[in-house]
Motif scaffolding. Structure first.
Motif, short mmCIF file in Angstrom:
data_model
loop_
_atom_site.label_atom_id
_atom_site.label_comp_id
_atom_site.label_asym_id
_atom_site.label_seq_id
_atom_site.Cartn_x
_atom_site.Cartn_y
_atom_site.Cartn_z
N ASP A 95 -40.91 26.63 -11.29
CA ASP A 95 -41.63 26.40 -10.05
C ASP A 95 -40.85 25.39 -9.21
O ASP A 95 -40.78 24.21 -9.58
CB ASP A 95 -43.04 25.87 -10.34
CG ASP A 95 -43.88 25.71 -9.08
OD1 ASP A 95 -43.37 26.01 -7.98
OD2 ASP A 95 -45.05 25.29 -9.21
N PRO A 96 -40.25 25.82 -8.10
CA PRO A 96 -39.48 24.86 -7.29
C PRO A 96 -40.35 23.86 -6.55
O PRO A 96 -39.84 22.87 -6.02
CB PRO A 96 -38.75 25.78 -6.31
CG PRO A 96 -39.62 26.98 -6.18
CD PRO A 96 -40.26 27.16 -7.52
N GLY A 97 -41.66 24.10 -6.53
CA GLY A 97 -42.53 23.18 -5.82
C GLY A 97 -42.29 23.23 -4.32
O GLY A 97 -42.25 24.31 -3.71
N CYS A 98 -42.12 22.07 -3.74
CA CYS A 98 -41.88 21.99 -2.30
C CYS A 98 -40.42 22.23 -1.94
O CYS A 98 -40.08 22.34 -0.75
CB CYS A 98 -42.33 20.62 -1.77
SG CYS A 98 -44.11 20.31 -1.96
N ASP A 99 -39.53 22.28 -2.92
CA ASP A 99 -38.11 22.49 -2.65
C ASP A 99 -37.81 23.99 -2.53
O ASP A 99 -38.50 24.82 -3.13
CB ASP A 99 -37.26 21.89 -3.78
CG ASP A 99 -37.44 20.39 -3.90
OD1 ASP A 99 -37.68 19.74 -2.86
OD2 ASP A 99 -37.36 19.87 -5.04
N PRO A 100 -36.77 24.35 -1.81
CA PRO A 100 -36.38 25.77 -1.73
C PRO A 100 -35.75 26.23 -3.04
O PRO A 100 -35.24 25.42 -3.83
CB PRO A 100 -35.37 25.80 -0.58
CG PRO A 100 -34.81 24.42 -0.54
CD PRO A 100 -35.94 23.50 -0.93
N SER A 106 -37.82 30.41 0.87
CA SER A 106 -39.08 29.90 0.34
C SER A 106 -39.81 30.92 -0.53
O SER A 106 -40.74 30.56 -1.24
CB SER A 106 -40.00 29.46 1.48
OG SER A 106 -40.33 30.58 2.31
N PRO A 160 -32.92 27.66 -5.45
CA PRO A 160 -31.45 27.70 -5.40
C PRO A 160 -30.97 29.15 -5.27
O PRO A 160 -31.72 30.09 -5.52
CB PRO A 160 -31.04 27.09 -6.74
CG PRO A 160 -32.19 27.36 -7.65
CD PRO A 160 -33.43 27.30 -6.79
N PRO A 188 -29.29 24.63 -11.57
CA PRO A 188 -29.01 25.29 -10.29
C PRO A 188 -27.59 25.82 -10.26
O PRO A 188 -26.67 25.22 -10.82
CB PRO A 188 -29.24 24.19 -9.25
CG PRO A 188 -29.08 22.90 -10.01
CD PRO A 188 -29.56 23.19 -11.40
N GLN A 212 -43.55 32.86 -5.31
CA GLN A 212 -43.50 31.40 -5.26
C GLN A 212 -42.95 30.79 -6.55
O GLN A 212 -42.56 29.63 -6.57
CB GLN A 212 -44.90 30.84 -5.00
CG GLN A 212 -45.53 31.32 -3.72
CD GLN A 212 -44.70 31.00 -2.50
OE1 GLN A 212 -44.23 29.87 -2.34
NE2 GLN A 212 -44.48 32.01 -1.65
#
Length: 248
Positions: free
Chosen positions: A103-108, A200, A110, A154, A73
């Motif tokens: 930590d991308p959090g809720c985003d996918p 994810s 890159p 990114p 994650q």
């Protein structure tokens, strides 16, 4: 005695460079600008030589390794200590190993991430300028501390603007030709992210340094064939000389 006559030129043929150094004489009243000018001359000369001789890029160290953590994650980015030069000839020193987390959090995630090191400069060491306790005190910074900042971007076709990198393996002229979009940052790695479960979850993050401009290998050019032959001939002659001395 033969003499060579100088040819006459049309238009100005002399000018001034960007370097200026102070001169001192007995009895001269020195101001802060005079002392600062001496420091600026040395610094500007060093930066000029560094960027003209070596260009920008990684001198040593600054190795990057990416690892998935927290069950894929998050991304852990480990950076080894090292040294680089930006396009202005400023040193980018990372004095100790670093471990950063992305930590991308809720985003996918890159598909890839550019890892960039930048030169920073921070004023420090405050001091009062009042001559006596009755004067109004003014605090000024008396030092400039060089530093660094690690940035993540990114992935795209090329690194972000203002970042020094080696473009496509071509022979570059990042010495006197450096400038333009090149600023205070250098590329130290690209992490190609291997993703699963619809981008994810992170499985792996191999490092790619093909676009990192390396300064030290550019300085250590291989010897031409003729020089290698000459060196081999000298070694052979030195090896035969002790044998002749022993035989005599």
């Amino acid at each position: 005695m033969n003499s060579v006559k100088e040819l006459l030129l049309a238009g100005p043929s002399t000018g001034l460079s960007g370097l200026a150094r102070p001169t001192y004489s007995p009895g001269q009243l020195l101001e802060d600008e005079d002392l600062t000018a001496a420091v600026d001359y040395t610094r500007n000369l060093t930066r000029l030589l560094f960027r003209s001789l070596f260009g920008c890029g990684v001198i040593c160290g600054l190795k990057v390794e990416g690892k998935p953590i927290c069950k894929g994650q998050k991304l852990s980015v480990q950076i080894k200590r090292g040294l680089g030069l930006d396009c202005g000839g400023n040193p980018i020193e990372v004095p100790r190993d670093l471990t950063l987390e992305f930590d991308p959090g809720c985003d996918p995630f890159p598909k890839s991430i550019w890892v960039v090191a930048c030169h920073t400069c921070q004023p420090c060491r405050s001091r009062e300028t009042a001559c006596s306790h009755d004067d109004d005190a003014t605090c000024v910074k008396t030092r400039l501390q060089d530093g660094y900042k690690i940035k993540l971007y990114p992935g795209s076709a090329v690194p972000p603007p203002g970042v020094c990198y080696c473009g496509g393996g071509e022979v570059d002229d990042c010495g006197c030709g450096c400038g333009g979009d090149c600023g205070e940052c250098i590329l130290i790695a690209r992490l190609d992210l291997i993703l699963v479960d619809g981008a994810s979850q992170l499985k792996d993050a191999p490092t790619d340094v093909s676009m990192v401009r390396q300064i030290r290998p550019a300085m250590a050019q291989p010897c031409p064939p003729q020089k290698k032959q000459d060196a081999a001939a000298v070694d052979a002659a030195q090896a035969v000389a002790p044998e002749r001395t022993t035989a005599a």
